[in-house]
Motif scaffolding. Structure first.
Motif, mmCIF file in Angstrom:
data_model
loop_
_atom_site.group_PDB
_atom_site.id
_atom_site.type_symbol
_atom_site.label_atom_id
_atom_site.label_comp_id
_atom_site.label_asym_id
_atom_site.label_seq_id
_atom_site.Cartn_x
_atom_site.Cartn_y
_atom_site.Cartn_z
ATOM 1 N N ASP A 151 -6.614 8.562 -2.850
ATOM 2 C CA ASP A 151 -6.458 9.001 -4.271
ATOM 3 C C ASP A 151 -5.455 9.900 -4.328
ATOM 4 O O ASP A 151 -5.687 11.285 -4.255
ATOM 5 N N ASP A 204 2.703 1.777 -3.256
ATOM 6 C CA ASP A 204 1.796 2.438 -4.578
ATOM 7 C C ASP A 204 1.292 3.721 -4.020
ATOM 8 O O ASP A 204 1.490 4.666 -5.199
ATOM 9 N N ILE A 205 1.354 4.066 -2.951
ATOM 10 C CA ILE A 205 1.182 5.721 -2.744
ATOM 11 C C ILE A 205 2.363 6.567 -3.087
ATOM 12 O O ILE A 205 2.046 7.537 -3.794
ATOM 13 N N LYS A 233 0.357 6.033 -7.514
ATOM 14 C CA LYS A 233 -0.768 5.299 -7.987
ATOM 15 C C LYS A 233 -2.030 5.915 -7.367
ATOM 16 O O LYS A 233 -2.142 6.410 -6.248
ATOM 17 N N ASN A 261 -6.085 5.981 -6.562
ATOM 18 C CA ASN A 261 -7.302 4.955 -6.293
ATOM 19 C C ASN A 261 -6.918 3.712 -5.533
ATOM 20 O O ASN A 261 -7.065 2.778 -5.923
ATOM 21 N N VAL A 262 -5.987 3.920 -4.512
ATOM 22 C CA VAL A 262 -5.475 2.679 -3.810
ATOM 23 C C VAL A 262 -6.182 2.376 -2.742
ATOM 24 O O VAL A 262 -6.840 3.209 -1.869
ATOM 25 N N LYS A 263 -6.739 1.024 -2.604
ATOM 26 C CA LYS A 263 -7.610 0.859 -1.404
ATOM 27 C C LYS A 263 -7.037 0.087 -0.215
ATOM 28 O O LYS A 263 -6.078 -0.293 -0.293
ATOM 29 N N PHE A 302 0.742 -1.205 0.022
ATOM 30 C CA PHE A 302 -0.278 -0.069 -0.038
ATOM 31 C C PHE A 302 0.889 1.223 -0.039
ATOM 32 O O PHE A 302 0.793 2.097 -0.832
#
Length: 315
Positions: A189, A160-161, A165, A167-169, A157
């Motif tokens: 996001d 990704d941030i 990236k 819309n990371v869930k 996570f």
């Protein structure tokens, strides 16, 4: 010949000294804002927020500017398109020390910078394994210990941030049912700043024996804050919060801890102390407290829950 002392890793400030570093930074929160943001057992006042967290946000503005400058230099050198890279702040410390209040106050203050940055806040609770998994692995009684978290998913996570990236869930955890919500997610996001709050975010974790290079959650943090307090005070605050929850959330029929609301006061106190001394305190001493020296800023609280001492890591 006397031995030369090694330089101390931190600058030390009294609250008065630290407060003076706000310079002319305006306070943008009201008493009503602070009352809304604080948690059950944290008596933070507007004055405390102004004396401690306002200077901190001024410092963070310099850090954000410096990190952005570094990314711009790197982009020019590599001749790559310059893109926004989120600045990630970690807030760590014991159960009941006030991490959530600190994270919320910081978020509110940072959002009100003149540039109006997008500031998101997540907790590591969502990255706990579901109760079914903890039970299957025989570690339900070690919930909150490092092994109870899906550390791989948490690191992914943060990666990704940091990579920009969208819309990371993030999985959602419910303190009411004491479990991860099946299918529950929030979306992060591309924030300008992300605040991550949790027990073990500064912990490096175990190194693989095969020599394979790995990364830790703390590798993605641009700035970290550790909220510190004496263990006796922490136990008192934990029990205070425990009894407040017993009179409120625990009475909800859907609460995992509904049975505690039905206990006598003496039985509830015995149960609360047992939870603290067999789970929270060992986790603090074994896993959380040893990470204090990795933080960029240490805020030490006194018995009244107010900050008494500030330590800022030397750069």
């Amino acid at each position: 010949m006397s031995k030369r002392k090694a330089p101390a890793p931190y600058h030390h400030f009294t609250k008065t000294e630290w407060s003076a570093l706000r310079a002319d930074e305006p306070m943008t929160l009201t008493r009503e804002d602070v009352a809304r943001l604080r948690t059950l057992s944290d008596p933070i006042s507007l004055e405390e927020a102004e004396e401690v967290y306002l200077p901190l946000t001024r410092l963070l503005s310099f850090y954000v500017e410096a990190i952005q400058g570094l990314h711009n230099v790197s982009a020019r050198f590599l001749e790559t398109p310059d893109q926004k890279v989120p600045f990630i702040i970690g807030v760590a410390g014991s159960v009941a020390v006030g991490k959530s209040t600190t994270a919320r106050i910081l978020q509110a203050l940072l959002q009100r910078w003149p540039s109006s940055p997008k500031v998101d806040l997540v907790t590591t609770d969502g990255f706990l394994y579901p109760n079914a998994v903890l039970t299957e692995r025989g570690i339900m009684e070690r919930k909150g210990f490092p092994e109870s978290y899906d550390r791989g998913r948490f690191v992914a996570f943060l990666s990704d941030i940091k990579s920009g990236k969208g819309n990371v869930k993030v999985p959602v955890y419910s303190h009411l049912v004491y479990d991860v919500v099946p299918g529950g997610e929030v979306v992060v996001d591309r924030p300008d700043i992300l605040i991550v709050e949790g027990l073990n975010i500064l912990q490096p974790g175990e190194l693989p024996r095969n020599g394979k290079p790995i990364v830790f959650a703390s590798d993605y943090l641009d700035f970290s804050v550790y909220i510190d307090a004496d263990t006796d005070d922490l136990e008192g605050w934990y029990l205070e919060r425990f009894f407040r929850l017993r009179e409120t959330a625990f009475k909800d029929p859907t609460s995992y801890f509904r049975r505690i609301a039905e206990m006598s006061e003496a039985e509830a106190e015995t149960f609360g102390r047992m939870i603290w001394r067999t789970i929270n305190l060992p986790n603090l001493l074994e896993n959380v407290l040893p990470t204090r020296g990795r933080a960029d800023l240490v805020l030490k609280k006194g018995r009244d829950h107010l900050i008494e001492d500030v330590q800022l890591r030397r750069v």
